[in-house]
Design a protein around this motif. Sequence first.
Motif, PDB file in Angstrom:
ATOM      1  N   TYR A 298      -6.226  -8.962 -13.002  1.00  0.00           N
ATOM      2  CA  TYR A 298      -7.661  -9.253 -12.995  1.00  0.00           C
ATOM      3  C   TYR A 298      -8.538  -8.039 -13.296  1.00  0.00           C
ATOM      4  N   LEU A 299      -7.967  -6.842 -13.294  1.00  0.00           N
ATOM      5  CA  LEU A 299      -8.768  -5.661 -13.609  1.00  0.00           C
ATOM      6  C   LEU A 299      -9.303  -5.743 -15.038  1.00  0.00           C
ATOM      7  N   ARG A 300     -10.545  -5.395 -15.210  1.00  0.00           N
ATOM      8  CA  ARG A 300     -11.148  -5.393 -16.546  1.00  0.00           C
ATOM      9  C   ARG A 300     -10.910  -4.028 -17.188  1.00  0.00           C
ATOM     10  N   LYS A 301      -9.706  -3.868 -17.696  1.00  0.00           N
ATOM     11  CA  LYS A 301      -9.290  -2.570 -18.218  1.00  0.00           C
ATOM     12  C   LYS A 301     -10.133  -2.127 -19.407  1.00  0.00           C
ATOM     13  N   GLU A 302     -10.670  -3.095 -20.137  1.00  0.00           N
ATOM     14  CA  GLU A 302     -11.474  -2.742 -21.308  1.00  0.00           C
ATOM     15  C   GLU A 302     -12.756  -2.009 -20.924  1.00  0.00           C
TER      16      GLU A 302
ATOM     17  N   ALA B 187      -1.702   0.297  -9.648  1.00  0.00           N
ATOM     18  CA  ALA B 187      -1.974  -1.053  -9.156  1.00  0.00           C
ATOM     19  C   ALA B 187      -0.723  -1.904  -9.274  1.00  0.00           C
ATOM     20  N   GLY B 188      -0.650  -2.919  -8.430  1.00  0.00           N
ATOM     21  CA  GLY B 188       0.415  -3.901  -8.538  1.00  0.00           C
ATOM     22  C   GLY B 188       0.141  -4.862  -9.678  1.00  0.00           C
ATOM     23  N   ALA B 189       1.124  -5.690  -9.989  1.00  0.00           N
ATOM     24  CA  ALA B 189       0.985  -6.617 -11.115  1.00  0.00           C
ATOM     25  C   ALA B 189      -0.166  -7.591 -10.895  1.00  0.00           C
ATOM     26  N   GLY B 190      -0.332  -8.072  -9.661  1.00  0.00           N
ATOM     27  CA  GLY B 190      -1.408  -9.014  -9.376  1.00  0.00           C
ATOM     28  C   GLY B 190      -2.773  -8.400  -9.600  1.00  0.00           C
TER      29      GLY B 190
ATOM     30  N   VAL C  66      -1.045   2.466 -14.225  1.00  0.00           N
ATOM     31  CA  VAL C  66       0.351   2.658 -13.834  1.00  0.00           C
ATOM     32  C   VAL C  66       0.722   1.566 -12.836  1.00  0.00           C
ATOM     33  N   THR C  67       1.820   0.878 -13.084  1.00  0.00           N
ATOM     34  CA  THR C  67       2.272  -0.167 -12.166  1.00  0.00           C
ATOM     35  C   THR C  67       2.984   0.468 -10.978  1.00  0.00           C
ATOM     36  N   ARG C  68       2.582   0.067  -9.778  1.00  0.00           N
ATOM     37  CA  ARG C  68       3.216   0.631  -8.582  1.00  0.00           C
ATOM     38  C   ARG C  68       4.689   0.257  -8.540  1.00  0.00           C
ATOM     39  N   GLU C  69       5.457   1.052  -7.807  1.00  0.00           N
ATOM     40  CA  GLU C  69       6.880   0.774  -7.667  1.00  0.00           C
ATOM     41  C   GLU C  69       7.097  -0.524  -6.893  1.00  0.00           C
TER      42      GLU C  69
ATOM     43  N   LEU D 277       0.836  -1.199   0.000  1.00  0.00           N
ATOM     44  CA  LEU D 277       0.000   0.000   0.000  1.00  0.00           C
ATOM     45  C   LEU D 277       0.873   1.252   0.000  1.00  0.00           C
ATOM     46  N   VAL D 278       1.923   1.235   0.789  1.00  0.00           N
ATOM     47  CA  VAL D 278       2.831   2.383   0.821  1.00  0.00           C
ATOM     48  C   VAL D 278       3.496   2.576  -0.541  1.00  0.00           C
ATOM     49  N   ALA D 279       3.788   1.478  -1.229  1.00  0.00           N
ATOM     50  CA  ALA D 279       4.359   1.589  -2.576  1.00  0.00           C
ATOM     51  C   ALA D 279       3.377   2.266  -3.530  1.00  0.00           C
ATOM     52  N   LYS D 280       2.092   1.972  -3.387  1.00  0.00           N
ATOM     53  CA  LYS D 280       1.089   2.655  -4.216  1.00  0.00           C
ATOM     54  C   LYS D 280       1.056   4.149  -3.906  1.00  0.00           C
ATOM     55  N   ILE D 281       1.115   4.481  -2.624  1.00  0.00           N
ATOM     56  CA  ILE D 281       1.088   5.890  -2.224  1.00  0.00           C
ATOM     57  C   ILE D 281       2.304   6.624  -2.782  1.00  0.00           C
ATOM     58  N   ARG D 282       3.466   6.013  -2.666  1.00  0.00           N
ATOM     59  CA  ARG D 282       4.684   6.643  -3.188  1.00  0.00           C
ATOM     60  C   ARG D 282       4.594   6.851  -4.698  1.00  0.00           C
TER      61      ARG D 282
END
Length: 269
Positions: A228-232, A221-224, A240-243, A21-26
């Motif tokens: 599963y996100l329905r980006k379409e 979001a993270g890779a996981g 954007v992939t989190r750090e 979660l902190v990685a997403k915030i950063r």
Amino acid sequence: MSSPIICFGQQPCGFYPKRFLVAKIRTARKLQQEIGGKIVFFYHDSDHDPRETRTILRHRTTNDPAQLNFAFENKTQRKFSPLYAKKIPEGWQEKTILQLPNYIDHSLINIFKATHEKTVADFCLQMYRGMGLLDGIEVVRSGDPEFRKGACDISDFYVDIPYESEIVRARVAGDVLRLHEGGNAFLELPMVEFSKEQINPTRDTRLRWMQSVIHCTHYIAGAGEQAYLRKEEAPEIEFVTREDIDLSDEAYVELPSAAKKEEETIEHR
């Protein structure tokens, strides 16, 4: 052109937040520095899984991991209530405080001591704020009835209903409601009338439901999660992939410098 809205989402993920979660915030803060706009934290406190709030801490002497979690008032709450409705029983905080010196320093323990929220979701959120992690970030909650009223209709969803004197999160399955007991076991309940304020999404419908209210331009979001996100269903979003962060599932037990200075000032008054 409208200002960017940078969003990330997460369930309550421990009374000290998980490092991912902190990685997403950063990542969100770095992106904001580049493109401007505001940051929105979609706090998914409608989730009901008590495992989400497991808090993994390392022993200060042995470095062995320990898994801590909230206690719950009863079995029904623990298994079926949304995190915003899981109530913390008396005595849990005091017992946990006695364990914490084995794992973290006093600046973090003092934040825990100063947090007095009554539900799991409220307690976690106040801890994250107390740690200085959410400064300048707007928080919207999936359990907020006003948020739910403004969201789009979805075909796959849960409803929060009364059951055994508690609020539980039941999945709509045809003409019945189901409570997940674990594995392939479900408890079926008869269908009842419900309003839009009781509806909350499944994993597959969460992105579209969230986006219908937040209208973000960027989602972190993270890779996981991205798998599963329905980006379409939200082509207008730039994902954007989190750090990267090590030990991502363990608790984050550091303080931003400003929050640490404030805590040290309080401690030495």
